[in-house]
Every structure is written in structure tokens, then in C-alpha cells.
Scaffold this motif. Sequence first.
Motif, PDB file in Angstrom:
ATOM      1  N   TYR A 108      26.326   4.528 -27.392  1.00 30.22           N
ATOM      2  CA  TYR A 108      26.605   4.740 -26.016  1.00 30.22           C
ATOM      3  C   TYR A 108      28.015   4.296 -25.654  1.00 30.22           C
ATOM      4  O   TYR A 108      28.062   3.122 -25.646  1.00 30.22           O
ATOM      5  N   VAL A 109      28.866   5.183 -25.233  1.00 27.26           N
ATOM      6  CA  VAL A 109      30.053   4.775 -25.081  1.00 27.26           C
ATOM      7  C   VAL A 109      30.490   5.067 -23.713  1.00 27.26           C
ATOM      8  O   VAL A 109      29.749   5.008 -22.814  1.00 27.26           O
ATOM      9  N   ARG A 110      31.963   4.900 -23.219  1.00 29.79           N
ATOM     10  CA  ARG A 110      32.170   5.286 -22.121  1.00 29.79           C
ATOM     11  C   ARG A 110      31.984   6.794 -21.596  1.00 29.79           C
ATOM     12  O   ARG A 110      31.572   7.328 -22.323  1.00 29.79           O
ATOM     13  N   GLU A 111      31.932   6.965 -20.026  1.00 34.04           N
ATOM     14  CA  GLU A 111      31.528   8.211 -19.536  1.00 34.04           C
ATOM     15  C   GLU A 111      32.723   9.156 -20.114  1.00 34.04           C
ATOM     16  O   GLU A 111      33.972   8.927 -19.544  1.00 34.04           O
ATOM     17  N   ALA A 112      32.508  10.419 -20.679  1.00 37.29           N
ATOM     18  CA  ALA A 112      33.817  11.399 -20.978  1.00 37.29           C
ATOM     19  C   ALA A 112      34.131  11.881 -19.764  1.00 37.29           C
ATOM     20  O   ALA A 112      35.494  11.948 -19.518  1.00 37.29           O
ATOM     21  N   HIS A 113      33.255  12.271 -18.778  1.00 34.48           N
ATOM     22  CA  HIS A 113      33.870  12.776 -17.591  1.00 34.48           C
ATOM     23  C   HIS A 113      33.241  12.297 -16.303  1.00 34.48           C
ATOM     24  O   HIS A 113      32.187  12.832 -15.811  1.00 34.48           O
ATOM     25  N   PRO A 114      33.373  10.996 -16.058  1.00 36.36           N
ATOM     26  CA  PRO A 114      32.966  10.438 -14.886  1.00 36.36           C
ATOM     27  C   PRO A 114      33.119  11.136 -13.475  1.00 36.36           C
ATOM     28  O   PRO A 114      34.241  11.801 -13.211  1.00 36.36           O
ATOM     29  N   GLY A 115      32.118  11.024 -12.687  1.00 36.81           N
ATOM     30  CA  GLY A 115      32.305  11.590 -11.553  1.00 36.81           C
ATOM     31  C   GLY A 115      31.446  10.588 -10.464  1.00 36.81           C
ATOM     32  O   GLY A 115      31.359   9.406 -10.656  1.00 36.81           O
ATOM     33  N   GLN A 116      31.569  11.146  -9.006  1.00 37.48           N
ATOM     34  CA  GLN A 116      30.935  10.449  -8.031  1.00 37.48           C
ATOM     35  C   GLN A 116      29.525   9.914  -8.429  1.00 37.48           C
ATOM     36  O   GLN A 116      29.137   8.673  -7.913  1.00 37.48           O
ATOM     37  N   ASP A 117      28.646  10.550  -8.856  1.00 40.06           N
ATOM     38  CA  ASP A 117      27.249  10.289  -9.287  1.00 40.06           C
ATOM     39  C   ASP A 117      27.115   9.523 -10.521  1.00 40.06           C
ATOM     40  O   ASP A 117      26.188   8.955 -10.553  1.00 40.06           O
ATOM     41  N   ILE A 118      27.957   9.947 -11.606  1.00 38.76           N
ATOM     42  CA  ILE A 118      27.765   8.915 -12.672  1.00 38.76           C
ATOM     43  C   ILE A 118      29.426   8.771 -12.821  1.00 38.76           C
ATOM     44  O   ILE A 118      29.987   9.072 -13.678  1.00 38.76           O
ATOM     45  N   PRO A 119      29.644   7.424 -12.273  1.00 33.99           N
ATOM     46  CA  PRO A 119      31.014   7.126 -12.130  1.00 33.99           C
ATOM     47  C   PRO A 119      31.506   6.112 -13.567  1.00 33.99           C
ATOM     48  O   PRO A 119      30.638   5.989 -14.264  1.00 33.99           O
ATOM     49  N   ALA A 120      32.708   6.057 -13.806  1.00 31.71           N
ATOM     50  CA  ALA A 120      33.119   4.962 -14.875  1.00 31.71           C
ATOM     51  C   ALA A 120      32.297   3.624 -14.822  1.00 31.71           C
ATOM     52  O   ALA A 120      32.036   3.360 -13.812  1.00 31.71           O
ATOM     53  N   HIS A 121      32.079   3.136 -15.901  1.00 31.34           N
ATOM     54  CA  HIS A 121      31.460   1.776 -15.774  1.00 31.34           C
ATOM     55  C   HIS A 121      32.010   0.553 -15.428  1.00 31.34           C
ATOM     56  O   HIS A 121      33.193   0.423 -15.727  1.00 31.34           O
TER      57      HIS A 121
END
Length: 259
Positions: A108-121
Motif C-alpha cells: 500500500y503506497v501513497r494515494e494516487a489521486h487524493p481528494g477531499q474524502d480520501i486525502p493524502a496521508h
Amino acid sequence: MTSKRVSTYYEKSLKTSLKSERQQMYNYSQFSAKGYDLSNFRGPLPGTSAPDFSLALVDGGQARLLDFAGAFLVLEMGSLTCPLFQGRRSTMGALHDMHPDVSFAVLYVREAHPGQDIPAHGSAQDKHSCAAQLAADSEKRRVFVDDIEGTAHQAYGGYPNSVFIVNRNGCLVYASDWNNPAVTGRALSLLKSGKSVNLKAWFKPVRPSVSLKILRAGGKGSMSDFLRGLPRLIWNNLVLRNIRLLRGKPVAVAPDTLC
């Protein structure tokens, strides 16, 4: 405070500041295609040693990435907001069932396309929570959680959905910057039959409906950032990358190679 203590204090502060800056750069809050070198594969190549790390497991505890029981390890990079990874999960799950003598894992790596509901870690706990959400969604494979700075991910090239096959000697015998499950499956069958792999994994996008579903789940910002970078993604992946594959010759490595 003595001059030596002052110096030590500022050195520690500088290291902390640099670490925080690297963490924020890696865990970008807005996707940009410019942030990826999609023209050249930066990960380890077949015939070289697979990087090994002690990583957190989504179900608790830690384990070595290369401590696997199967004849081979199929390792895929992924995240909740990566449409390519999400769109390939059912096929990869079928491969998992088809090859019970092979170990399968997701890093499990960084979020490829972060947004408001699943933001960057923003923390290790954030990352672990996202990985747990993935595991709870009928994920059959073992899920490793990379650290917040993406140390293991970057050692494997830093791509959102790359895939690697590792033999029992810890050597890479197949690698692709983008996972094409059909090619990965053929590579695995060849390796198990004792043959070297000489396959080209052409870039294969997922259905638009899959991308829309995943990007909507990411929340506000996920879709718009993706669409903004889409022309560059199409050019780099469907055009430049496939031309590079057409001209190049894959490195074929024996399934039992030592490195």
C-alpha cells in the motif's frame, strides 16, 4: 545552553524539517502528471535483487517483504484512489486463486489521486487506515503498509501500479511499471514451467466507468486533478511508453536465477 548543544539542537531541527518536507512532497495533496517520470522506468530490473524491507502488516505486526512461502512472490503497488489498481483487483484475485503455490502481496503506497474524502496521508495511521479499508473490501492478498515517506515504494520505482515477480532467491524475474494482469499471468505460468519470461506488458487502461467510480470515491479534487493531467497521461503511457516497448527488448531472466 553550550555551543555544542545549540549546534546539536539545530542539526536535529534541520533533519526533522527536511524529513517533513520529503514526506509532504511524496504524499502530494494534488495529483500532477508532471510529478511522475512516465517515460523511463525507474524501478529495479529483472536479474537484480529485489529490495527487502520490514513493513507493517494491515492485520497487525510486521514482516519482511521477501519473507514469503510460495514458489514466487507477485508484488503489486496500489492504493484506494488508483483506478488502474482498483480496476485490476478482480483479475489479480483470480490469479491468486489459480496459483495457490505462489504468494501474492500488495504494497500500500501513497494515494494516487487524493481528494477531499480520501486525502493524502498525513500520518502513518492515515495510511494504515486506508490500507485496512482496502483489505476489508474482499482483498485476498497479503497487504503490506509502506512507511509515511514511501521508502519501499520509492525503492521499487515509485509508480502507482507497478508489479514485480520475485523468486525464492530474492531476485526479480519479471517487472513492469504498469501492471497488465493478462501479461503478469502469462509471465507467472512461464516461470512456473521453468521458462524465462520475454514478454512486453502493453499499457492497458481500465474502463472509464471504473475510473469514474474510484475518482468519485476520492472526493472533491480527485476527479479534476486527474482530468487536468489526462492528456499528458495518455501521451506518456499510450504513446511514448508503448513506442518504447515496441523498440526495446525485454530482459529474460531464468526463473531460478541468482543475483
